[in-house]
Design a protein around this motif. Structure first.
Motif, PDB file in Angstrom:
ATOM      1  N   SER A  61       0.812  -1.216   0.000  1.00 51.35           N
ATOM      2  CA  SER A  61       0.000   0.000   0.000  1.00 51.35           C
ATOM      3  C   SER A  61       0.846   1.266   0.000  1.00 51.35           C
ATOM      4  CB  SER A  61      -0.923   0.003   1.226  1.00 51.35           C
ATOM      5  OG  SER A  61      -0.163  -0.055   2.429  1.00 51.35           O
ATOM      6  N   ALA A  62       2.159   1.137  -0.097  1.00 49.52           N
ATOM      7  CA  ALA A  62       3.036   2.315  -0.104  1.00 49.52           C
ATOM      8  C   ALA A  62       2.910   3.047  -1.436  1.00 49.52           C
ATOM      9  CB  ALA A  62       4.483   1.902   0.135  1.00 49.52           C
ATOM     10  N   LEU A  63       2.917   4.371  -1.376  1.00 49.11           N
ATOM     11  CA  LEU A  63       2.780   5.194  -2.572  1.00 49.11           C
ATOM     12  C   LEU A  63       3.943   6.155  -2.761  1.00 49.11           C
ATOM     13  CD1 LEU A  63      -1.017   6.111  -2.293  1.00 49.11           C
ATOM     14  CD2 LEU A  63       0.029   4.330  -3.704  1.00 49.11           C
ATOM     15  N   LEU A  64       4.837   6.238  -1.773  1.00 48.17           N
ATOM     16  CA  LEU A  64       5.960   7.168  -1.855  1.00 48.17           C
ATOM     17  C   LEU A  64       7.234   6.460  -1.421  1.00 48.17           C
ATOM     18  CD1 LEU A  64       4.349  10.349  -0.229  1.00 48.17           C
ATOM     19  CD2 LEU A  64       4.762   9.964  -2.660  1.00 48.17           C
ATOM     20  N   PRO A  65       8.393   6.845  -1.957  1.00 48.12           N
ATOM     21  CA  PRO A  65       9.660   6.247  -1.504  1.00 48.12           C
ATOM     22  C   PRO A  65       9.911   6.457  -0.015  1.00 48.12           C
ATOM     23  CG  PRO A  65       9.974   7.429  -3.576  1.00 48.12           C
ATOM     24  CD  PRO A  65       8.596   7.758  -3.095  1.00 48.12           C
ATOM     25  N   GLU A  66       9.432   7.574   0.537  1.00 45.58           N
ATOM     26  CA  GLU A  66       9.612   7.811   1.972  1.00 45.58           C
ATOM     27  C   GLU A  66       8.873   6.762   2.793  1.00 45.58           C
ATOM     28  OE1 GLU A  66       8.718  10.003  -0.229  1.00 45.58           O
ATOM     29  OE2 GLU A  66      10.420  11.405  -0.298  1.00 45.58           O
ATOM     30  N   GLN A 174      11.609  -4.042  -5.164  1.00 44.56           N
ATOM     31  CA  GLN A 174      10.431  -4.321  -5.990  1.00 44.56           C
ATOM     32  C   GLN A 174       9.349  -3.263  -5.795  1.00 44.56           C
ATOM     33  OE1 GLN A 174       9.393  -8.310  -4.842  1.00 44.56           O
ATOM     34  NE2 GLN A 174      10.963  -9.259  -6.123  1.00 44.56           N
ATOM     35  N   THR A 175       9.199  -2.785  -4.570  1.00 45.66           N
ATOM     36  CA  THR A 175       8.211  -1.736  -4.323  1.00 45.66           C
ATOM     37  C   THR A 175       8.607  -0.440  -5.012  1.00 45.66           C
ATOM     38  OG1 THR A 175       7.726  -2.738  -2.175  1.00 45.66           O
ATOM     39  CG2 THR A 175       6.962  -0.485  -2.543  1.00 45.66           C
ATOM     40  N   LEU A 176       9.896  -0.083  -4.941  1.00 46.58           N
ATOM     41  CA  LEU A 176      10.359   1.133  -5.607  1.00 46.58           C
ATOM     42  C   LEU A 176      10.177   1.023  -7.123  1.00 46.58           C
ATOM     43  CD1 LEU A 176      13.602   1.840  -3.542  1.00 46.58           C
ATOM     44  CD2 LEU A 176      11.490   3.181  -3.516  1.00 46.58           C
ATOM     45  N   GLU A 177      10.419  -0.164  -7.678  1.00 49.18           N
ATOM     46  CA  GLU A 177      10.214  -0.329  -9.111  1.00 49.18           C
ATOM     47  C   GLU A 177       8.720  -0.232  -9.456  1.00 49.18           C
ATOM     48  OE1 GLU A 177      12.655  -2.718 -12.174  1.00 49.18           O
ATOM     49  OE2 GLU A 177      11.274  -4.140 -11.265  1.00 49.18           O
ATOM     50  N   ARG A 178       7.862  -0.766  -8.593  1.00 53.95           N
ATOM     51  CA  ARG A 178       6.420  -0.631  -8.828  1.00 53.95           C
ATOM     52  C   ARG A 178       6.004   0.837  -8.799  1.00 53.95           C
ATOM     53  NH1 ARG A 178       2.309   0.053  -5.351  1.00 53.95           N
ATOM     54  NH2 ARG A 178       3.618  -0.424  -3.536  1.00 53.95           N
ATOM     55  N   LEU A 179       6.521   1.594  -7.852  1.00 57.01           N
ATOM     56  CA  LEU A 179       6.205   3.019  -7.780  1.00 57.01           C
ATOM     57  C   LEU A 179       6.711   3.753  -9.019  1.00 57.01           C
ATOM     58  CD1 LEU A 179       6.985   3.828  -4.037  1.00 57.01           C
ATOM     59  CD2 LEU A 179       4.791   3.296  -5.090  1.00 57.01           C
ATOM     60  N   HIS A 180       7.885   3.336  -9.505  1.00 55.19           N
ATOM     61  CA  HIS A 180       8.427   3.981 -10.710  1.00 55.19           C
ATOM     62  C   HIS A 180       7.504   3.752 -11.903  1.00 55.19           C
ATOM     63  CE1 HIS A 180      11.191   5.105 -13.915  1.00 55.19           C
ATOM     64  NE2 HIS A 180      11.011   3.909 -14.450  1.00 55.19           N
ATOM     65  N   TYR A 181       7.043   2.513 -12.085  1.00 51.33           N
ATOM     66  CA  TYR A 181       6.193   2.232 -13.242  1.00 51.33           C
ATOM     67  C   TYR A 181       4.797   2.833 -13.080  1.00 51.33           C
ATOM     68  CZ  TYR A 181       9.725  -0.792 -15.214  1.00 51.33           C
ATOM     69  OH  TYR A 181      10.879  -1.260 -15.754  1.00 51.33           O
ATOM     70  N   ILE A 182       4.330   2.969 -11.847  1.00 48.33           N
ATOM     71  CA  ILE A 182       3.058   3.674 -11.635  1.00 48.33           C
ATOM     72  C   ILE A 182       3.206   5.124 -12.063  1.00 48.33           C
ATOM     73  CG2 ILE A 182       1.517   4.564  -9.844  1.00 48.33           C
ATOM     74  CD1 ILE A 182       1.836   1.930  -8.385  1.00 48.33           C
ATOM     75  N   ASP A 183       4.343   5.740 -11.693  1.00 43.10           N
ATOM     76  CA  ASP A 183       4.576   7.133 -12.076  1.00 43.10           C
ATOM     77  C   ASP A 183       4.684   7.267 -13.589  1.00 43.10           C
ATOM     78  OD1 ASP A 183       5.213   9.907 -11.257  1.00 43.10           O
ATOM     79  OD2 ASP A 183       7.160   9.470 -12.137  1.00 43.10           O
ATOM     80  N   VAL A 184       5.396   6.319 -14.225  1.00 45.97           N
ATOM     81  CA  VAL A 184       5.520   6.351 -15.687  1.00 45.97           C
ATOM     82  C   VAL A 184       4.163   6.179 -16.354  1.00 45.97           C
ATOM     83  CG1 VAL A 184       6.474   5.113 -17.675  1.00 45.97           C
ATOM     84  CG2 VAL A 184       7.924   5.582 -15.706  1.00 45.97           C
ATOM     85  N   ALA A 185       3.354   5.249 -15.828  1.00 47.89           N
ATOM     86  CA  ALA A 185       2.030   5.024 -16.415  1.00 47.89           C
ATOM     87  C   ALA A 185       1.143   6.252 -16.270  1.00 47.89           C
ATOM     88  CB  ALA A 185       1.377   3.809 -15.750  1.00 47.89           C
ATOM     89  N   GLN A 186       1.215   6.915 -15.118  1.00 45.69           N
ATOM     90  CA  GLN A 186       0.402   8.111 -14.922  1.00 45.69           C
ATOM     91  C   GLN A 186       0.819   9.223 -15.879  1.00 45.69           C
ATOM     92  OE1 GLN A 186       0.879   8.943 -10.750  1.00 45.69           O
ATOM     93  NE2 GLN A 186      -0.835   7.628 -10.146  1.00 45.69           N
ATOM     94  N   HIS A 187       2.146   9.432 -16.022  1.00 44.05           N
ATOM     95  CA  HIS A 187       2.616  10.457 -16.944  1.00 44.05           C
ATOM     96  C   HIS A 187       2.234  10.124 -18.385  1.00 44.05           C
ATOM     97  CE1 HIS A 187       5.055  11.809 -13.521  1.00 44.05           C
ATOM     98  NE2 HIS A 187       5.188  12.948 -14.173  1.00 44.05           N
ATOM     99  N   THR A 188       2.326   8.823 -18.733  1.00 39.44           N
ATOM    100  CA  THR A 188       1.967   8.420 -20.088  1.00 39.44           C
ATOM    101  C   THR A 188       0.486   8.630 -20.347  1.00 39.44           C
ATOM    102  OG1 THR A 188       3.736   6.756 -20.050  1.00 39.44           O
ATOM    103  CG2 THR A 188       2.030   6.512 -21.723  1.00 39.44           C
TER     104      THR A 188
END
Length: 432
Positions: A61-66, A174-188
């Motif tokens: 359920s994490a949404l931020l790297p912090e 793995q969580t950080l990579e998931r957050l990265h792809y969520i950010d990429v998908a949102q920007h796309t």
């Protein structure tokens, strides 16, 4: 055994009994100690498994790297009484090294990130370091470095604790990579929606403006001719009005063509075309736009026919010539050449202006991209983008480069094909 409370033994059998019982006691004690150690290890592994399960559930359920850093820190603090710190890379995949604490070493963290290997306490690389550095190795690339500092450094050398740290680092990666792809998908998604909205607006505006602009251009030309016949001094201003209306009409046409090309609504109507006719129609469409620039045509006598959509290829030449006229000073020449080179027919438009800006020339072919953002030259940066889209539709290449003696040169490489043989009319041949 008599006598009590002494080592005086009267019978050798008692010594044998004592030795056997001592051996049995030692073996039994060792087996019990081993089982107790195994039970303690099993309980520790169970605790680690439960901790990793809880950590994975929270990281889901994490949404931020912090939040990832906070969840990982709480998990390892509960298991090993350890503190952690996460170093994460920036957009250029360079580790962002902020001011470290007393137990952190930024140089070791950078080495760990660059090599993708663990370092520090309990490893073969800098084992004297006060903490353990683990790369956050995900599927695609390293997502950062986790530094673990335990109150008792020897606990990091325990194999079970080391496996716990590595598992926690893997979950964090793995969580950080998931957050990265969520950010990429949102920007796309935002970019796609913005692009779709922009195309809809361009198409709507182009359709609504095309008819009044055509009428405006026709009326302006009629007014200019009438004033010229009456020898009125306002004829010159009317001529400027005609040129501006034509320029605006070309701009709206470019907007409409760009919307159609990017929407995939263009069907090529290809045919065999002589290069001379293609060049002539492009010059006729430009009208007086190139009157201030001497035009040199270099069409090879053996230049083959080209296969393509006449209207779209004409649009490419119109945009390239119009672009050359805009960026060339008055009186500077423009050359247009056509010749077969290898398996291609090369159409080149060259000017003697300031040339292409320093940097990636391919950026000029992006929609709404211009050489200089703030420029007195009219245009919105669509002409070259349309040329590239038309070239791609024809499976051709469009390249831009600076000429050796100054100016810019744009080359359209059209694939060469064997032209169909002209039908032979035997009856007409005999009469001839």
């Amino acid at each position: 055994v008599q006598p009590h409370l002494s080592f005086a033994v009267s019978d050798v059998e008692y010594l044998i009994t004592f030795a056997v019982m001592l051996i049995v006691g030692l073996v039994a004690g060792q087996l019990v100690a081993r089982e107790r150690h195994s039970a303690a290890r099993a309980r520790q592994r169970e605790a680690h498994t439960r901790l990793l399960y809880e950590m994975a559930r929270e990281l889901g359920s994490a949404l931020l790297p912090e939040q990832v850093a906070d969840i990982s820190a709480r998990a390892l603090r509960a298991a090993l009484d350890a503190d952690i710190h996460l170093w994460l890379p920036d957009a250029n995949d360079t580790l962002s090294l902020d001011a470290p604490a007393s137990w952190e070493d930024a140089a070791i963290a950078r080495w760990c990130h660059d090599h993708g290997e663990a370092a520090g306490q309990g490893t073969h690389t800098l084992p004297s370091a006060p903490c353990l550095y683990l790369p956050l190795q995900a599927t695609m690339r390293t997502r950062g470095v986790m530094a673990i500092h335990a109150a008792d450094p020897t606990r990091l050398s325990d194999p079970d604790n080391r496996r716990l740290c590595e598992a926690a680092a893997t979950l964090a990666a793995q969580t950080l990579e998931r957050l990265h792809y969520i950010d990429v998908a949102q920007h796309t998604l935002v970019a796609m929606e913005s692009e779709r909205l922009r195309h809809s607006l361009l198409a709507a505006l182009s359709h609504d403006l095309r008819t009044p602009l055509t009428a405006l251009s026709g009326n302006a030309e009629t007014l200019r001719n009438a004033l010229a016949r009456a020898q009125r001094p306002e004829a010159e201003q009317a001529g400027l009005l005609v040129e501006d209306s034509r320029r605006l009409a070309r701009l709206v046409t470019n907007l409409l063509e760009m919307a159609r090309l990017q929407a995939g609504a263009v069907t090529l109507r290809q045919d065999w075309l002589p290069v001379e006719e293609l060049v002539g129609s492009a010059l006729a469409a430009l009208g007086p736009a190139l009157d201030a620039h001497p035009l040199t045509l270099e069409l090879a006598a053996d230049c083959p026919l080209v296969y393509g959509d006449p209207l779209l290829l004409e649009r490419v030449l119109v945009n390239l010539l119009d672009n050359a006229g805009k960026y060339s000073p008055p009186g500077a020449g423009i050359s247009l050449s056509a010749a077969r080179e290898g398996d291609y027919t090369a159409l080149r438009v060259r000017d003697h202006g300031p040339g292409l800006p320093a940097g990636d020339a391919a950026r000029l072919f992006e929609p709404f991209s211009r050489g200089e953002r703030e420029s007195a030259i009219t245009g919105v940066g669509l002409g070259l983008a349309i040329c590239r889209a038309i070239a791609d539709a024809h499976q051709a290449r469009l390249e831009a480069a600076n000429a050796a003696d100054g100016g810019a040169c744009f080359t359209l490489w059209l694939p060469w094909r064997d032209a169909p043989a002209a039908p032979f009319d035997g009856e007409n041949s005999e009469h001839a």
